[in-house]
Each structure stands twice: as structure tokens, then as C-alpha cells.
Design a protein around this motif. Structure first.
Motif, PDB file in Angstrom:
ATOM      1  N   GLU A  18       0.858  -1.176   0.000  1.00  0.00           N
ATOM      2  CA  GLU A  18       0.000   0.000   0.000  1.00  0.00           C
ATOM      3  C   GLU A  18       0.895   1.226   0.000  1.00  0.00           C
ATOM      4  O   GLU A  18       1.733   1.378   0.896  1.00  0.00           O
ATOM      5  CB  GLU A  18      -0.889  -0.024   1.238  1.00  0.00           C
ATOM      6  N   VAL A  19       0.743   2.070  -1.006  1.00  0.00           N
ATOM      7  CA  VAL A  19       1.594   3.259  -1.069  1.00  0.00           C
ATOM      8  C   VAL A  19       1.192   4.220   0.046  1.00  0.00           C
ATOM      9  O   VAL A  19       0.007   4.395   0.343  1.00  0.00           O
ATOM     10  CB  VAL A  19       1.484   3.939  -2.449  1.00  0.00           C
ATOM     11  N   ASP A  20       2.182   4.794   0.698  1.00  0.00           N
ATOM     12  CA  ASP A  20       1.938   5.798   1.734  1.00  0.00           C
ATOM     13  C   ASP A  20       2.192   7.175   1.118  1.00  0.00           C
ATOM     14  O   ASP A  20       3.350   7.603   1.010  1.00  0.00           O
ATOM     15  CB  ASP A  20       2.862   5.570   2.924  1.00  0.00           C
ATOM     16  N   PRO A  21       1.135   7.887   0.707  1.00  0.00           N
ATOM     17  CA  PRO A  21       1.339   9.143  -0.012  1.00  0.00           C
ATOM     18  C   PRO A  21       1.849  10.276   0.869  1.00  0.00           C
ATOM     19  O   PRO A  21       2.233  11.322   0.348  1.00  0.00           O
ATOM     20  CB  PRO A  21      -0.055   9.460  -0.556  1.00  0.00           C
ATOM     21  N   MET A  22       1.862  10.078   2.193  1.00  0.00           N
ATOM     22  CA  MET A  22       2.304  11.130   3.110  1.00  0.00           C
ATOM     23  C   MET A  22       3.683  10.859   3.689  1.00  0.00           C
ATOM     24  O   MET A  22       4.103  11.520   4.639  1.00  0.00           O
ATOM     25  CB  MET A  22       1.282  11.295   4.244  1.00  0.00           C
ATOM     26  N   ASP A  78      12.974  -2.610   4.340  1.00  0.00           N
ATOM     27  CA  ASP A  78      13.300  -2.573   5.757  1.00  0.00           C
ATOM     28  C   ASP A  78      12.932  -3.904   6.402  1.00  0.00           C
ATOM     29  O   ASP A  78      12.512  -4.857   5.722  1.00  0.00           O
ATOM     30  CB  ASP A  78      12.619  -1.388   6.453  1.00  0.00           C
ATOM     31  N   SER A  79      13.085  -3.998   7.734  1.00  0.00           N
ATOM     32  CA  SER A  79      12.869  -5.269   8.425  1.00  0.00           C
ATOM     33  C   SER A  79      11.415  -5.699   8.437  1.00  0.00           C
ATOM     34  O   SER A  79      11.114  -6.871   8.690  1.00  0.00           O
ATOM     35  CB  SER A  79      13.389  -5.162   9.865  1.00  0.00           C
ATOM     36  N   ARG A  80      10.499  -4.799   8.160  1.00  0.00           N
ATOM     37  CA  ARG A  80       9.067  -5.113   8.117  1.00  0.00           C
ATOM     38  C   ARG A  80       8.591  -5.493   6.718  1.00  0.00           C
ATOM     39  O   ARG A  80       7.424  -5.791   6.518  1.00  0.00           O
ATOM     40  CB  ARG A  80       8.252  -3.930   8.644  1.00  0.00           C
ATOM     41  N   GLY A  81       9.482  -5.427   5.756  1.00  0.00           N
ATOM     42  CA  GLY A  81       9.120  -5.779   4.392  1.00  0.00           C
ATOM     43  C   GLY A  81       8.632  -4.620   3.559  1.00  0.00           C
ATOM     44  O   GLY A  81       8.220  -4.817   2.404  1.00  0.00           O
ATOM     45  N   ASN A  82       8.666  -3.398   4.103  1.00  0.00           N
ATOM     46  CA  ASN A  82       8.275  -2.232   3.323  1.00  0.00           C
ATOM     47  C   ASN A  82       9.326  -1.939   2.255  1.00  0.00           C
ATOM     48  O   ASN A  82      10.517  -2.208   2.443  1.00  0.00           O
ATOM     49  CB  ASN A  82       8.123  -1.012   4.236  1.00  0.00           C
ATOM     50  N   VAL A  96       4.053   0.272   1.770  1.00  0.00           N
ATOM     51  CA  VAL A  96       3.888  -0.467   3.014  1.00  0.00           C
ATOM     52  C   VAL A  96       3.482  -1.906   2.709  1.00  0.00           C
ATOM     53  O   VAL A  96       2.493  -2.147   1.993  1.00  0.00           O
ATOM     54  CB  VAL A  96       2.835   0.202   3.911  1.00  0.00           C
ATOM     55  N   PHE A  97       4.246  -2.857   3.229  1.00  0.00           N
ATOM     56  CA  PHE A  97       3.926  -4.276   3.057  1.00  0.00           C
ATOM     57  C   PHE A  97       2.697  -4.618   3.899  1.00  0.00           C
ATOM     58  O   PHE A  97       2.665  -4.368   5.101  1.00  0.00           O
ATOM     59  CB  PHE A  97       5.110  -5.124   3.485  1.00  0.00           C
ATOM     60  N   THR A  98       1.671  -5.192   3.262  1.00  0.00           N
ATOM     61  CA  THR A  98       0.427  -5.501   3.964  1.00  0.00           C
ATOM     62  C   THR A  98       0.151  -6.998   4.046  1.00  0.00           C
ATOM     63  O   THR A  98      -0.920  -7.397   4.494  1.00  0.00           O
ATOM     64  CB  THR A  98      -0.770  -4.804   3.274  1.00  0.00           C
TER      65      THR A  98
END
Length: 395
Positions: free
Chosen positions: A42-46, A353-357, A373-375
Motif C-alpha cells: 500500500e503506497v503511503d502518499p504522506m 526494511d525489516s518489516r518488508g516495506n 507499506v507491506f500488507t
């Protein structure tokens, strides 16, 4: 020698924006005949948050992530226009806004700017045109350069304290040199071996391996493990037999946890896989009709121990490919040409990163960093929906 894998996308299967989702491109061929488990984003536009001091970033030429999931980017302040972008830096000032940010910017996971540094110093030779930023297992920061005289690389602490320079600027191209580099594109690391792998580069046609502490060069090789040369291969021709040398630039050289090395032979539209001693293993030819800057600009791996997925930044086709790392099967891609969140204008560098983002940077007129963002994972047949917050998936 293992056979090359060539995958071609069907133009009719290119997906655009569907509702609030940014559709991925399906793959034409065997990889679309069955569902695969694929990562969803999910793209984080902010992200990131606005910079202070009316700062702007220019062509953003590298991204790396440290052990705290802090994201480092490097950009080229000189790529900003003093008339249309950074009027406050003009002499005399042309406007109230804006000013060029320092070359290296560090963001925390929430997107706050927490540090900035970089630029010329009496201690070291700052690159004429910085290129790539990588963070090693000790959170040290390594920087290359692809300017005409950039035959060296730099190592800093994460706070910008100078540690080491390897090579001297102004050297003539020599892909057999053990003393300097040829406009290095990116540096990556094998912590257990204490080795750094240099994608070398825009003038040289090789991978170079150095000791991370001393900078001593330990080995080097070209395409297929051949001895590299400085022969001008001329323009890439997709109808010609595969080139037996890398075609400049060699744009990435990233080791995996299981002892393989993935090399971006960018203008040849391929990723070559080696053992870390330079033994050739396999290759993936990706969108082989791609001309111009080529299709394989940078790679990053998913953070699971097996590093199941490999993500490839494709700046020429304005997308990110999702690939099964071991089989080299292309599973999906996402993105499109554009300047809206989730689109790309020359996706140049990529990191996880470590969360997969996923984090991407864009050069030329893109001039930004984006966070995806990895979901989780889901079943798909080569089509990944990159969702906006609160949005629905694409078809």
C-alpha cells in the motif's frame, strides 16, 4: 552454463489506475497460468513528512536502510534549478522558496527527518556526481559516484563522520585495476566475509570485491565470470547474441543470505547471478526489447531469512518487478509512469526494511523517495494491486 530465462510482457495486459488502486502489469507466459503467493503493498502518499527550511531534494540517486529501519537517501543538489525550484539559493535570491537540502538525508520509520549531512570537505574527495548510498551491518554509510572523475568510493559513520576513502579521483578507466574504480554505481555487503561488492560501474565493466576495513581489492570479474575488458560494446541490440561482457553501467551487485550475488547489467536488460567468488550461476533477461537505460536498475530482497522475493527497480519502464529470487520467475510488477503517489518517473534505487516495506527513489525529474507499506501476501496471477489507504483493489 545455465540457460538464460527471458520473460516478455504483453502490451495488452498493461493495467492502469483502477478506482483507487494502482494496477500491476500481468506477465505474458507461463508465469500467468497459475496463481502465486505474492506480496501486497500500500503506497503511503504522506511519507516522508515535509522537509524543514524550505528544503527540496534533487535527482534522488540512492536509498539504504539501517538496523533501526532508518531510511537514508542521497540526492544531487546541483540538479535543482535556481530559477524554477530553489530561487532562495540564487544570487541574488529570486524568491522566498526554496533551498537545496544537504546531499544525505536520514528519516526515521515515521518519515521524520532526523539528520542531514554530506558535501565537499578537506578530509575526503566528495564525488563530482554522487551515486548510490548503502548501509552496512555496522550502520556505516557508503557512497559512490558516477561523475567523469569519480574513481573512488567513500565510507562514513551513520552520522556523517568520515572513515575511509578507497581510490583516488581522476583515474583513467581500467577494468583490471586493483587500486581504483570506474564511476561506481552501488556498494553492497557480505558481513560474514567482511566484504563489500562494488557495482563498477559507469566506466568499468565489472564487479569488484574489497575488504570492508582496509579497502584492499580481493577479486574482480565481468559478465559470465569472464575477465573484464574496457571494450566499447556499442549500443544494445536485443536481436544480437548475449554480450559476453557487462555493458556500462554495471548498476548493482547485491549478495543474498545463501551466498549468491545478483548483478544488474542494466543496458543489457539482465540480472546475472554468481556465487560470491565470481562463478556464474544463471541469468534473467527482463523485458529484452527495452532500449535506453535498460530494465534492471537496482534490486532489493524481502527480509525473510530465505529472501523469497526479489524486487527490481526498472527506471526505463517506470515500474517495480516482483520476482521469485531462486527460480528467477517474474511474478508481478507494479507502478506506471507518472508523478502521483505509487507511480514512477525513473525508479532508480530500491531498498527494503525489516518489516518488508519497500522504498524507492527517482532520478531525472522524479526527485523523490516513496514508501510502499507491506500488507501481507495473497494469491495472484501476476497482477498485484497497490492500494491507497482505504482504497479497493484492482481487477
Amino acid at each position: 552454463m545455465a540457460s538464460a530465462r527471458t520473460l516478455v510482457y504483453g502490451a495488452a495486459l498493461v493495467a492502469g489506475v483502477v478506482g483507487l488502486a494502482l494496477g500491476a502489469r500481468a506477465i505474458d507466459g507461463s508465469s500467468t497460468t497459475q496463481d502465486h503467493e505474492i506480496p501486497l503493498f500500500e503506497v503511503d502518499p504522506m511519507w516522508p513528512k515535509p522537509l524543514p527550511n524550505h528544503w527540496l531534494i534533487g535527482s534522488t540517486i540512492g536509498v539504504g536502510v539501517d538496523s533501526r529501519d532508518h531510511v537514508f537517501i542521497i540526492h544531487r543538489p546541483a540538479s535543482l534549478n535556481t530559477r524554477t525550484e530553489i530561487g532562495a539559493d540564487a544570487d541574488p535570491p529570486a524568491s522566498l522558496c526554496c533551498s537545496a537540502a544537504p546531499p544525505v538525508l536520514e528519516f526515521d520509520p515515521e518519515g521524520n527527518l532526523v539528520n542531514s549531512w554530506g558535501g565537499p570537505s578537506d578530509e575526503y574527495d566528495w564525488p563530482e556526481s554522487n551515486h548510490g548510498i548503502s548501509i552496512d551491518h555496522m550502520d556505516n554509510v557508503w557512497i559512490g559516484g558516477n561523475g567523469a572523475g569519480d574513481s573512488h568510493i567513500l565510507k562514513f559513520s551513520r552520522d556523517g563522520e568520515f572513515i575511509m576513502q578507497v581510490g583516488e579521483p581522476g583515474q583513467q578507466p581500467n577494468s583490471l585495476s586493483t587500486e581504483y574504480f570506474g564511476r561506481a554505481a552501488k556498494i553492497s555487503f557480505d558481513p560474514e566475509a567482511n566484504e563489500a561488492f562494488v557495482a563498477d560501474g559507469y566506466s568499468h565493466s565489472r564487479v569488484a570485491v574489497i575488504d570492508m576495513d582496509t579497502g584492499e581489492m580481493k577479486r574482480l570479474w565481468g559478465a559470465y565470470g569472464n575477465e573484464p575488458t574496457d571494450e566499447n560494446l556499442g549500443p544494445y541490440d536485443p536481436s544480437a547474441p548475449p554480450a559476453q561482457q557487462f555493458r556500462n553501467p554495471v548498476h548493482c551487485a547485491d549478495p543474498s543470505n545463501d551466498g549468491l550475488l545478483y548483478v544488474c547489467d542494466r543496458p543489457n536488460d539482465r540480472i546475472q547471478v554468481f556465487q560470491t567468488d565470481g562463478t556464474f550461476v544463471d541469468e534473467l533477461i527482463l523485458l529484452p526489447e527495452t532500449l535506453g537505460g535498460g530494465s534492471t536498475w537496482d534490486v532489493a530482497f524481502s527480509p525473510d531469512e530465505a529472501q523469497r522475493f526479489m524486487y527490481v527497480a526498472d527506471g526505463q519502464n517506470m515500474r517495480v518487478h516482483i520476482i521469485d529470487r531462486r527460480s528467477l520467475e517474474v511474478l508481478a510488477s507494479f507502478g506506471d509512469g507518472g508523478r502521483q503517489p505509487g507511480q514512477f518517473f525513473a525508479a532508480h534505487s530500491i531498498a527494503t526494511d525489516s518489516r518488508g516495506n519497500i522504498y524507492t527513489t527517482e532520478t531525472y525529474e522524479g526527485k523523490r523517495v516513496q514508501k510502499f507499506v507491506f500488507t501481507g501476501t495473497g494469491e495472484g496471477s501476476g497482477h498485484l494491486g497497490v492500494l491507497w489507504p482505504g482504497g479497493g483493489g484492482g481487477d
